[in-house]
Design a protein around this motif. Structure first.
Motif, PDB file in Angstrom:
ATOM      1  N   LYS A   1       0.836  -1.212   0.000  1.00  0.00           N
ATOM      2  CA  LYS A   1       0.000   0.000   0.000  1.00  0.00           C
ATOM      3  C   LYS A   1       0.865   1.253   0.000  1.00  0.00           C
ATOM      4  N   ILE A   2       1.914   1.213   0.784  1.00  0.00           N
ATOM      5  CA  ILE A   2       2.799   2.370   0.874  1.00  0.00           C
ATOM      6  C   ILE A   2       3.571   2.567  -0.427  1.00  0.00           C
ATOM      7  N   ASP A   3       4.044   1.466  -1.030  1.00  0.00           N
ATOM      8  CA  ASP A   3       4.777   1.563  -2.289  1.00  0.00           C
ATOM      9  C   ASP A   3       3.894   2.115  -3.413  1.00  0.00           C
ATOM     10  N   LYS A   4       2.627   1.784  -3.376  1.00  0.00           N
ATOM     11  CA  LYS A   4       1.701   2.277  -4.407  1.00  0.00           C
ATOM     12  C   LYS A   4       1.544   3.791  -4.283  1.00  0.00           C
ATOM     13  N   ALA A   5       1.494   4.268  -3.035  1.00  0.00           N
ATOM     14  CA  ALA A   5       1.331   5.710  -2.807  1.00  0.00           C
ATOM     15  C   ALA A   5       2.630   6.472  -3.030  1.00  0.00           C
ATOM     16  N   PHE A   6       3.742   5.810  -2.697  1.00  0.00           N
ATOM     17  CA  PHE A   6       5.070   6.436  -2.829  1.00  0.00           C
ATOM     18  C   PHE A   6       5.993   5.442  -3.530  1.00  0.00           C
ATOM     19  N   PRO A   7       5.969   5.416  -4.865  1.00  0.00           N
ATOM     20  CA  PRO A   7       6.713   4.391  -5.620  1.00  0.00           C
ATOM     21  C   PRO A   7       8.225   4.442  -5.397  1.00  0.00           C
ATOM     22  N   LYS A   8       8.825   3.272  -5.541  1.00  0.00           N
ATOM     23  CA  LYS A   8      10.278   3.160  -5.471  1.00  0.00           C
ATOM     24  C   LYS A   8      10.901   3.879  -6.669  1.00  0.00           C
ATOM     25  N   PRO A   9      12.137   4.343  -6.533  1.00  0.00           N
ATOM     26  CA  PRO A   9      12.791   5.009  -7.669  1.00  0.00           C
ATOM     27  C   PRO A   9      13.098   4.009  -8.779  1.00  0.00           C
ATOM     28  N   THR A  10      12.963   4.464 -10.008  1.00  0.00           N
ATOM     29  CA  THR A  10      13.243   3.604 -11.152  1.00  0.00           C
ATOM     30  C   THR A  10      14.480   4.080 -11.908  1.00  0.00           C
ATOM     31  N   SER A  11      15.140   5.096 -11.389  1.00  0.00           N
ATOM     32  CA  SER A  11      16.376   5.601 -11.991  1.00  0.00           C
ATOM     33  C   SER A  11      17.202   6.283 -10.928  1.00  0.00           C
ATOM     34  N   LYS A  12      18.459   6.560 -11.227  1.00  0.00           N
ATOM     35  CA  LYS A  12      19.342   7.225 -10.283  1.00  0.00           C
ATOM     36  C   LYS A  12      18.850   8.653 -10.019  1.00  0.00           C
ATOM     37  N   GLN A  13      18.811   9.015  -8.746  1.00  0.00           N
ATOM     38  CA  GLN A  13      18.385  10.353  -8.333  1.00  0.00           C
ATOM     39  C   GLN A  13      19.542  11.077  -7.674  1.00  0.00           C
ATOM     40  N   PRO A  14      19.586  12.421  -7.764  1.00  0.00           N
ATOM     41  CA  PRO A  14      20.605  13.170  -7.036  1.00  0.00           C
ATOM     42  C   PRO A  14      20.440  12.928  -5.535  1.00  0.00           C
ATOM     43  N   LEU A  15      21.552  12.871  -4.790  1.00  0.00           N
ATOM     44  CA  LEU A  15      21.477  12.647  -3.360  1.00  0.00           C
ATOM     45  C   LEU A  15      20.745  13.805  -2.704  1.00  0.00           C
ATOM     46  N   ASP A  16      19.750  13.479  -1.900  1.00  0.00           N
ATOM     47  CA  ASP A  16      18.962  14.497  -1.196  1.00  0.00           C
ATOM     48  C   ASP A  16      19.718  14.933   0.040  1.00  0.00           C
ATOM     49  N   ILE A  17      20.044  16.202   0.123  1.00  0.00           N
ATOM     50  CA  ILE A  17      20.791  16.732   1.265  1.00  0.00           C
ATOM     51  C   ILE A  17      20.061  17.952   1.807  1.00  0.00           C
ATOM     52  N   ARG A  18      19.858  17.998   3.108  1.00  0.00           N
ATOM     53  CA  ARG A  18      19.169  19.143   3.726  1.00  0.00           C
ATOM     54  C   ARG A  18      20.090  19.774   4.753  1.00  0.00           C
TER      55      ARG A  18
END
Length: 281
Positions: free
Chosen positions: A264-281
């Motif tokens: 259910k959670i994966d459907k609402a927030f899908p897994k990445p299907t490609s490389k993403q920039p590293l999220d830094i806060r």
């Protein structure tokens, strides 16, 4: 309670983050109580950094743990890139130790990459480890190329953990970094595990998250944390200056999400299907 192996200890999979804490005298007493309540609820890991409030977070932690058996705690601290050199790191660590009121930290992290050569930083970390001032060392805000470069260095394979931003709304590291770390046996420390600002609101108010929370008689916050630590090799370090909320966070380590929950959670927030920039806060 879900646990993981970190350094030479087994620790609960949810610890206490302290980013943004210690900055106000008006909230200091409550924040100290929050840290102590979290420890009383079973947390052993406390994460801080010299950057947080220019030492004010470390000072807050030091006051909160002053009367607690040091051996029962696992303290994580971080060195700024500007202090990650052979001639500055030892002094930086000594300052942190004084503020914390201890003579060692369990895990000392290179906060993020800067101008100092990585080989010099690793060599200095190893020296501090040999001196007994740190039990283990690790890195933070490292992506896959950084980690591969690190492991190619002499002693780089002694890295004990990598701390990155990771939550349900920021799953980019799942594409390549996290699978690689699992293969290498390098734990992930997830900072901002329940997100922040508007993104946090979107996560805790999501219908799927709410549905799973109701099924477990838990809060949406707890579901986000249980999701973050689901793989058994991740430590989440949520921050809270409220004693009750801190305790609720720690209790999330006792939640186990089943396959239907995760679907259910994966459907609402899908897994990445490609490389993403590293999220830094």
């Amino acid at each position: 309670m879900r646990e993981l192996h970190l350094g030479d200890k087994t620790v609960p999979a949810i610890g206490l983050g302290t980013w943004h804490m210690g900055n106000s005298t008006a909230t200091r007493a409550k924040e100290i109580k929050a840290i102590q309540a979290g420890i009383d609820a079973g947390a052993t890991v406390i994460d801080t950094a010299e950057m947080y409030g220019n030492g004010r977070s470390e000072s807050l932690v030091g006051e909160a743990i002053a009367n607690i058996d040091r051996e029962k705690l696992f303290l994580i601290d971080k060195v700024l890139p500007s202090n990650a050199s052979a001639d500055r790191m030892s002094h930086s660590l000594d300052t942190s130790l004084k503020l914390l009121g201890t003579d060692y930290v369990d895990l000392y992290l290179y906060h993020w990459r800067g101008a100092v050569p990585l080989s010099e930083t690793v060599e200095t970390l190893q020296s501090l480890q040999q001196q007994g001032k740190i039990k283990h060392w690790g890195v933070s805000n490292f992506d896959l190329p950084d980690m591969k470069e690190l492991l190619a260095l002499p002693g780089g394979d002694q890295v004990a953990a990598n701390e990155d931003l990771y939550n349900l709304g920021s799953r980019g590291i799942e594409y390549s970094l996290l699978p690689w770390q699992r293969k290498q046996g390098i734990p992930l420390i997830a900072y901002t595990p329940v997100a922040a600002g508007d993104e946090r609101g979107q996560l805790i108010n999501n219908p799927a998250v709410k549905e799973v929370a109701e099924a477990h008689q838990a809060t949406p916050w707890q579901i986000l944390l249980a999701w973050a630590i689901r793989d058994g090799s991740t430590l989440a370090i949520p921050q809270s200056g409220d004693p009750k909320h801190a305790v609720d966070n720690i209790k999330a380590a006792s939640l186990t999400l089943n396959e239907d929950d995760l679907a259910k959670i994966d459907k609402a927030f899908p897994k990445p299907t490609s490389k993403q920039p590293l999220d830094i806060r």
